[in-house]
Write a protein that holds these residues in place. Structure first.
Motif, mmCIF file in Angstrom:
data_model
loop_
_atom_site.group_PDB
_atom_site.id
_atom_site.type_symbol
_atom_site.label_atom_id
_atom_site.label_comp_id
_atom_site.label_asym_id
_atom_site.label_seq_id
_atom_site.Cartn_x
_atom_site.Cartn_y
_atom_site.Cartn_z
ATOM 1 N N TRP A 187 -5.577 -5.702 -5.254
ATOM 2 C CA TRP A 187 -4.979 -5.205 -4.011
ATOM 3 C C TRP A 187 -4.705 -3.708 -4.072
ATOM 4 O O TRP A 187 -4.569 -3.056 -3.030
ATOM 5 N N GLU A 193 -7.266 -1.686 -2.119
ATOM 6 C CA GLU A 193 -7.255 -1.738 -0.673
ATOM 7 C C GLU A 193 -6.263 -0.708 -0.121
ATOM 8 O O GLU A 193 -5.113 -0.669 -0.553
ATOM 9 N N PRO A 194 -6.692 0.132 0.821
ATOM 10 C CA PRO A 194 -5.749 1.109 1.405
ATOM 11 C C PRO A 194 -4.585 0.369 2.064
ATOM 12 O O PRO A 194 -4.790 -0.584 2.827
ATOM 13 N N PRO A 195 -3.338 0.757 1.788
ATOM 14 C CA PRO A 195 -2.194 0.064 2.404
ATOM 15 C C PRO A 195 -2.158 0.314 3.910
ATOM 16 O O PRO A 195 -2.511 1.390 4.390
ATOM 17 N N SER A 196 -1.750 -0.702 4.653
ATOM 18 C CA SER A 196 -1.682 -0.567 6.113
ATOM 19 C C SER A 196 -0.490 0.283 6.539
ATOM 20 O O SER A 196 -0.458 0.812 7.651
ATOM 21 N N ARG A 197 0.494 0.382 5.660
ATOM 22 C CA ARG A 197 1.670 1.227 5.898
ATOM 23 C C ARG A 197 1.909 2.086 4.663
ATOM 24 O O ARG A 197 1.369 1.785 3.596
ATOM 25 N N ARG A 233 2.994 3.295 1.241
ATOM 26 C CA ARG A 233 3.427 2.509 0.083
ATOM 27 C C ARG A 233 4.495 3.279 -0.684
ATOM 28 O O ARG A 233 4.309 4.442 -1.040
ATOM 29 N N ASP A 292 9.407 1.441 7.977
ATOM 30 C CA ASP A 292 8.091 0.865 8.245
ATOM 31 C C ASP A 292 7.154 1.201 7.089
ATOM 32 O O ASP A 292 6.245 2.029 7.195
ATOM 33 N N GLU A 352 5.476 -0.348 3.018
ATOM 34 C CA GLU A 352 5.250 -1.421 2.048
ATOM 35 C C GLU A 352 5.942 -1.012 0.758
ATOM 36 O O GLU A 352 5.682 0.068 0.222
ATOM 37 N N ASN A 411 8.086 -7.427 3.319
ATOM 38 C CA ASN A 411 7.313 -6.220 3.015
ATOM 39 C C ASN A 411 7.652 -5.634 1.645
ATOM 40 O O ASN A 411 7.367 -4.469 1.372
ATOM 41 N N SER A 432 -1.866 5.188 -5.362
ATOM 42 C CA SER A 432 -2.023 4.795 -3.954
ATOM 43 C C SER A 432 -0.694 4.805 -3.210
ATOM 44 O O SER A 432 -0.579 4.221 -2.135
#
Length: 403
Positions: free
Chosen positions: A217, A220-224, A226, A258, A260, A282, A297
């Motif tokens: 994981w 994978e680029p974090p959606s929010r 990090r 907002d 992760e 989260n 990341s």
């Protein structure tokens, strides 16, 4: 030539030395890494040849007494006085480490006959063995912003503690008051100003945090954004398991943004993890994995100011929030603040709004990202470990010529 590296049994003191030890091996020199038995698994995992010498001390008994928690005698006492008492006790602990380790180290050196001893600055068995055997010694710092010499009475003066001098007196040799050189991975801009000059050999800090498998994981680029929240390996030992509850509150405060949150729990005993409390969706709790793989990341990190986590984060240009209680952390984070790459929150002042405010500033204020990037660039401009090896060779050559 033969180079003996040595540190006492603490991973944060071993890790910064591993890159130079490997550089010496790659340059064709023979290398051994000596410590007491409990560090041998860590040394073996690094791939370096390890040597077990002496005995481990009962470090847990020191921690259980709350010895290393700064406690002002009264509300008006200067904070520095409480810190001095802590470092007085740290010095006594390291003298005990030496007493349990040095006989085995001297015996091994007499048999293996190294040309040079490279030691951690608080592993006093190194300079004692060097004095007994007439070997040059080098002190390998670990990136601390302020050099806290536990062998010196007030950290920064010139008068050595009697306990340090007694370590040499037992062997009937003159005390080694300074090594032949100091290897320093702390970049010049991060160093505490006004320190005494030392014979410094500058070296680039290489993030080595031990072995581990980086989970998929992380690719994978974090959606929010990090945010890493980590409490290090020694904080719980020094401050007690009650600190875990605070750790959980800090993670929940970060998670109210907002973002992760990645919460490292590998340093906690499994039976103590319940003290964290309930964690939001989260928040991702992770066991042991190399911090260098995790921070790359991440957009921010929260920690206690420990040197290893500070320097690893700085090497990757990550803005940092230091929540501190003990002197090492405070000094490190004050320098991060001074160069703009971090923010500081005393542990006794932690509440949810303060954690959110500091983290929001790190994530939203471009000046912190720019300063962290500049600090990363300064670290990358320092000499690599391979370029430090000739300085070690020169020290040995001079020692041989002087015989």
């Amino acid at each position: 030539m033969r180079i003996l590296f040595t540190a006492y049994a603490a991973r944060p003191h071993f890790y910064p030395m591993a890159p130079l030890a490997w550089a010496c091996l790659n340059a064709g020199h023979e290398v051994r890494f000596a410590s007491t038995p409990s560090l041998m698994d860590t040394v073996n995992e690094s791939g370096l040849p390890g040597v077990s010498v002496g005995e481990d001390i009962d470090a847990e008994s020191w921690y259980r007494r709350g010895t290393f928690v700064p406690k002002p005698a009264d509300p008006d006492e200067p904070e520095i006085n409480a810190w001095m008492r802590v470092t007085d006790q740290l010095a006594e602990k390291q003298f005990s480490v030496c007493e349990h380790m040095v006989d085995g180290l001297v015996d091994y050196c007499r048999k293996w006959r190294p040309d040079l001893i490279v030691h951690d600055p608080v592993t006093f068995a190194g300079p004692v063995a060097g004095a007994v055997l007439g070997l040059p010694t080098v002190s390998h710092l670990y990136g601390l912003a302020r050099l806290l010499r536990l062998d010196i009475k007030d950290w920064v003066g010139t008068e050595h503690r009697q306990g340090y001098l007694d370590l040499f007196d037992r062997w009937g040799v003159e005390p080694l008051l300074d090594p032949d050189a100091w290897i320093d991975p702390c970049p010049p801009g991060l160093r505490w100003p006004g320190q005494h000059e030392i014979n410094r050999v500058q070296m680039r800090y290489i993030p080595y945090n031990g072995p581990g498998v980086a989970p998929s994981w992380l690719l994978e680029p974090p959606s929010r954004p990090r945010v890493v929240v980590t409490w290090g390996t020694s904080q719980q030992k020094k401050l007690g398991v009650g600190i875990i509850e605070l750790f959980g509150r800090i993670a929940r405060s970060a998670a109210s943004l907002d973002v992760e949150v990645v919460l490292t729990v590998g340093a906690m005993d499994p039976e103590h993890r319940g003290h964290l409390g309930e964690l939001p969706d989260n928040v991702r709790a992770v066991d042991w994995l190399p911090l260098s793989a995790l921070v790359q990341s991440s957009q921010a990190i929260v920690h206690t100011g420990g040197t290893g986590v500070m320097m690893t984060s700085a090497a990757y240009g990550v803005p940092q929030l230091g929540i501190t209680k003990i002197p090492e952390g405070r000094f490190n984070v004050e320098r991060l603040v001074a160069v703009g790459a971090g923010r500081h929150l005393p542990q006794d002042e932690v509440d949810a709004p303060s954690v959110r405010d500091h983290l929001s500033a790190l994530l939203e204020d471009a000046s912190h990202r720019d300063a962290a990037g500049a600090l990363r660039q300064e670290i990358e401009e320092q000499p690599l470990p391979a370029s430090v090896v000739p300085a070690l060779e020169e020290i040995v050559a001079k020692a041989e010529a002087a015989k």
